[in-house]
Design an enzyme around this catalytic site. Structure first.
Site, mmCIF file in Angstrom:
data_model
loop_
_atom_site.group_PDB
_atom_site.id
_atom_site.type_symbol
_atom_site.label_atom_id
_atom_site.label_comp_id
_atom_site.label_asym_id
_atom_site.label_seq_id
_atom_site.Cartn_x
_atom_site.Cartn_y
_atom_site.Cartn_z
ATOM 1 N N ARG A 91 1.902 -12.263 -0.592
ATOM 2 C CA ARG A 91 0.547 -12.574 -0.116
ATOM 3 C C ARG A 91 0.008 -13.860 -0.714
ATOM 4 N NH1 ARG A 91 -1.951 -8.546 3.404
ATOM 5 N NH2 ARG A 91 -0.384 -6.915 3.535
ATOM 6 N N SER A 131 -1.525 -3.704 10.247
ATOM 7 C CA SER A 131 -1.221 -4.646 9.165
ATOM 8 C C SER A 131 0.032 -5.449 9.502
ATOM 9 C CB SER A 131 -0.960 -3.852 7.882
ATOM 10 O OG SER A 131 -2.019 -2.954 7.659
ATOM 11 N N ALA A 132 -0.001 -6.721 9.143
ATOM 12 C CA ALA A 132 1.150 -7.626 9.302
ATOM 13 C C ALA A 132 1.595 -7.751 10.768
ATOM 14 C CB ALA A 132 2.311 -7.183 8.408
ATOM 15 N N CYS A 133 0.614 -7.760 11.677
ATOM 16 C CA CYS A 133 0.912 -7.965 13.106
ATOM 17 C C CYS A 133 0.221 -9.215 13.645
ATOM 18 C CB CYS A 133 0.492 -6.766 13.926
ATOM 19 S SG CYS A 133 1.586 -5.348 13.708
ATOM 20 N N LYS A 178 -9.697 -2.317 1.380
ATOM 21 C CA LYS A 178 -9.380 -1.168 2.239
ATOM 22 C C LYS A 178 -10.177 0.078 1.827
ATOM 23 C CE LYS A 178 -6.270 -3.565 4.374
ATOM 24 N NZ LYS A 178 -6.524 -4.034 5.740
ATOM 25 N N ARG A 237 0.842 -1.190 0.000
ATOM 26 C CA ARG A 237 0.000 0.000 0.000
ATOM 27 C C ARG A 237 0.886 1.253 0.000
ATOM 28 N NH1 ARG A 237 -1.787 0.784 4.341
ATOM 29 N NH2 ARG A 237 -1.272 -1.073 5.557
ATOM 30 N N ASP A 286 -9.470 -9.671 8.847
ATOM 31 C CA ASP A 286 -8.967 -8.323 8.544
ATOM 32 C C ASP A 286 -9.976 -7.196 8.782
ATOM 33 O OD1 ASP A 286 -6.775 -6.716 7.624
ATOM 34 O OD2 ASP A 286 -7.811 -6.435 5.724
ATOM 35 N N TYR A 322 -1.463 -3.563 -6.754
ATOM 36 C CA TYR A 322 -1.303 -4.228 -5.457
ATOM 37 C C TYR A 322 -2.637 -4.259 -4.690
ATOM 38 C CZ TYR A 322 -0.391 -5.165 -0.654
ATOM 39 O OH TYR A 322 -0.482 -5.720 0.604
ATOM 40 N N HIS A 351 -10.780 -2.263 11.330
ATOM 41 C CA HIS A 351 -9.665 -3.101 10.852
ATOM 42 C C HIS A 351 -9.439 -4.202 11.892
ATOM 43 C CE1 HIS A 351 -5.186 -3.150 9.365
ATOM 44 N NE2 HIS A 351 -5.929 -4.007 8.699
HETATM 45 C C1 OXD Z 1 -3.212 -4.575 5.180
HETATM 46 C C2 OXD Z 1 -3.874 -5.741 4.555
HETATM 47 O O1 OXD Z 1 -2.287 -4.004 4.598
HETATM 48 O O2 OXD Z 1 -4.760 -6.305 5.195
HETATM 49 O O3 OXD Z 1 -3.650 -4.200 6.274
HETATM 50 O O4 OXD Z 1 -3.535 -6.112 3.424
HETATM 51 MN MN MN Z 2 -5.319 -5.256 6.984
#
Ligand code: OXD
Ligand code: MN
Length: 596
Positions: free
Chosen positions: A381, A262-264, A220, A83, A291, A211, A240
């Site tokens: 991904r 994101s990515a956590c 999003k 993003r 998500d 992307y 989110h």
């Molecule tokens: C993000 C996703 O970037 O879910 O949060 O792809």
């Molecule tokens: Mn996300």
């Protein structure tokens, strides 16, 4: 269908929604000048034809059919892998409505800028019209949209991530309302790339990126940025958050919604497999979503939630038999992989997969050389249907949604923040969410590992001024409301040696169990100025070996450190000026005082 064709159905084809849709499609076609227009019906035959076309032109590469049937690899442009928050705008009439949390451009200027980019951009390409529904097709909580795109890769992904095609078009025709999303990959030039949102017009324009987060507009752009604006007007929340169900040995299920940046680890938590002792005792975890969560108050005063998506667009690196066996099982077939590496026999590969295999080719299609780059891009991904997940809950398709017992906020915090604490009440819970901080990850372009405030994990996704957003959250605390308890967790606390102190993954269920017992009124906690912390004895730690340092840091709190944190939270709230709700500021001042 050719460029002039319109969509029509039976007797009601003159309905105003369809007329508006046809007019919009025609006007977009006039501007973008595609060679052909294809209205997506979501059928298998349509998908087969698209996939064949993408295989022929190299957009999709077939993976090993024996090990990964019907699975594909897409290699994106190397400059288009995440993003782009610095190119993402919220274009409201008044600048202050977008808030300091968003980049802003005046709507007229933004439309002009985007329309110039879209001029003639689809010549030589097919324009796809994708009607989609975010949420179960028959749910009153769901909302529809239409994405126009010139990317067949986007169509294939939207087919997995949303309820796309004929049923969505029928709902749009019935309801008369839909979000308009226009997307073109353009030239994939980072200098000609913008993701623009016009919440007041329920419109999105995205140019120059293929992307996921920039191009799958249902995700999003619609389900968070535009939906958060709609939700504020209509009295609900677009968040989110993952949603999971925890079933206890008595067969009772509590649903939990959890916001992490994101990515956590949202996907890992959503698909958690209980540790052996819990499994044997009969605990189960059910996945609703990984998500996004849309919640609204039900007639009984509780919040009811749906997952507006129907698939997972998960981060591949780190996904393994240890971290997420359910994800691995889900992506064994019928999956689109983006920017992963491959083994010599053409199986997908990424760092942390830990399956004993070795990469031969990296995500750019070159021979793997660890000195050059990782095999998989850190933000590579997988896209897969939620129905392929062994823990997918049948309740995810329930039109009424699931009742939420607890809301969890969490970030990536190497220091200060303990394993878990409970907010005193809703106002405190909103402050806990508003004050969330986390280290940045590869999900967005820019530096990784930098601590920033990411309120409710919505920093990149809230479609309006955060001050108004916090006020909207506070407004749910009405007479008769039976709101969820609010908690904060930190799975990422590190010791002096730089290693994580908490084992995480399946063992996170120990923390969820404590929350559920708190909801039911059956677990102890220690009152502190920052909230209620479990004493070690309040959590089931059986079978875990935790050092003295781990116990002290996971279950204790550092008063001096929190004083400084609350000062910084106060400064953050002040950035929003008088628009910041007084109740939130008062809560921060109250806790700062208690810490002094
Ligand atoms: C993000 C996703 O970037 O879910 O949060 O792809
Ligand atoms: Mn996300």
């Amino acid at each position: 269908m050719n460029a002039l064709s319109k969509h029509s159905s039976d007797a009601t084809s003159t309905g105003s929604a369809l007329a508006a849709l046809n007019d919009w499609v025609a006007s977009v076609a006039m501007r973008t000048r595609p060679d052909a227009i294809h209205w997506c019906d979501g059928s298998d035959s349509e998908n087969d034809a698209l996939v064949a076309r993408m295989q022929a032109d190299g957009t999709l590469l077939k993976l090993n059919e024996q090990t990964h049937p019907d699975s594909w690899l897409h290699r994106s442009d190397p400059d288009d892998v995440a993003r782009v928050e610095h190119l993402t705008y919220v274009c409201t009439t008044h600048h202050e409505d977008a808030g300091p949390n968003n980049h802003w451009m005046a709507p007229d200027e933004a439309h002009a800028e985007m329309d110039a980019l879209f001029d003639g951009c689809m010549q030589g390409r097919t324009m796809y019209v994708i009607p989609y529904c975010m949420g179960p097709i028959d749910s009153p909580l769901s909302r529809c949209g239409v994405e126009i795109t010139d990317s067949p890769y986007v169509v294939a992904n939207m087919r997995i991530m949303t309820r796309m095609g004929a049923a969505a078009l029928a709902r749009i025709e019935r309801e008369g309302a839909f979000v308009k999303g226009l997307h073109s990959i353009g030239e994939l030039d980072p200098n000609r790339r913008f993701i623009m949102h016009f919440p007041e017009e329920l419109t999105i324009k995205s140019y120059g990126s293929g992307y996921g987060g920039n191009a799958l507009l249902g995700k999003k752009c619609h389900a968070l940025r535009i939906a958060s604006h709609q939700a504020r007007q209509e009295g609900w929340l677009a968040e989110h958050m993952l949603i999971l169900g925890v079933e206890n040995p008595q067969g009772e299920t509590h649903y939990i919604a959890a916001a992490f940046p994101s990515a956590c680890g949202k996907t890992n938590l959503a698909m958690l497999i209980p540790p052996a002792g819990y499994r044997e005792a009969g605990w189960k975890v059910w996945t609703i979503g990984d998500d996004i969560c849309w919640m609204r108050p039900g007639a009984d005063g509780r919040l009811y939630a749906i997952n507006p998506e129907s698939g997972f667009f998960g981060v591949a690196p780190g996904t393994s038999e240890k971290s997420n066996p359910n994800a691995l099982a889900s992506i064994q077939s019928n999956t689109i992989y983006t920017n992963v590496g491959t083994t010599a026999d053409n199986q997908p590969w990424w760092e942390g997969i830990d399956n004993g295999q070795q990469p031969a080719t990296d995500w750019r299609g070159e021979a793997y050389d660890p000195a050059k780059r990782p095999a998989a891009h850190p933000n590579s991904r997988f896209t897969v249907s939620a129905r392929r997940c062994p823990s997918y809950s049948p309740m995810a398709e329930d039109p009424q949604g699931v009742p939420i017992s607890a809301i969890v906020f969490g970030g990536r915090r190497a220091s200060l923040v303990p394993l878990v604490f409970e907010a005193r009440d809703w106002t405190h819970g909103v402050l806990v969410g508003a004050a969330m901080g986390s280290e940045t990850t590869a999900a967005a372009t820019g530096a990784v590992g930098v601590m920033r405030r990411d309120p409710m994990a919505m920093k990149p996704f809230c479609g309006y001024n955060f001050a108004d957003y916090f006020a909207h959250w506070l407004s749910f605390d009405t007479e008769g409301a039976k709101l969820p308890k609010v908690f904060h967790v930190n799975w990422f606390r590190k010791g002096n040696d730089g290693k994580f102190l908490w084992p995480g993954f399946g063992d996170n269920l120990r923390v969820l169990e404590w929350m559920i017992r708190r909801v039911e009124g059956g677990a102890g906690a220690v009152e502190t100025p920052i909230g209620r912390l479990p004493a070690e004895a309040d959590l089931n730690l059986e079978g875990l070996e935790l050092s003295a340092e781990a116990r002290a840091k996971l279950f204790g709190y550092d008063r001096a450190g929190w004083q400084a944190e609350f000062e910084s939270i106060g400064e953050f709230l002040d950035e929003y000026g008088p628009r910041m709700p007084a109740a939130l500021k008062a809560e921060q001042v109250r806790i700062s005082g208690a810490l002094a």
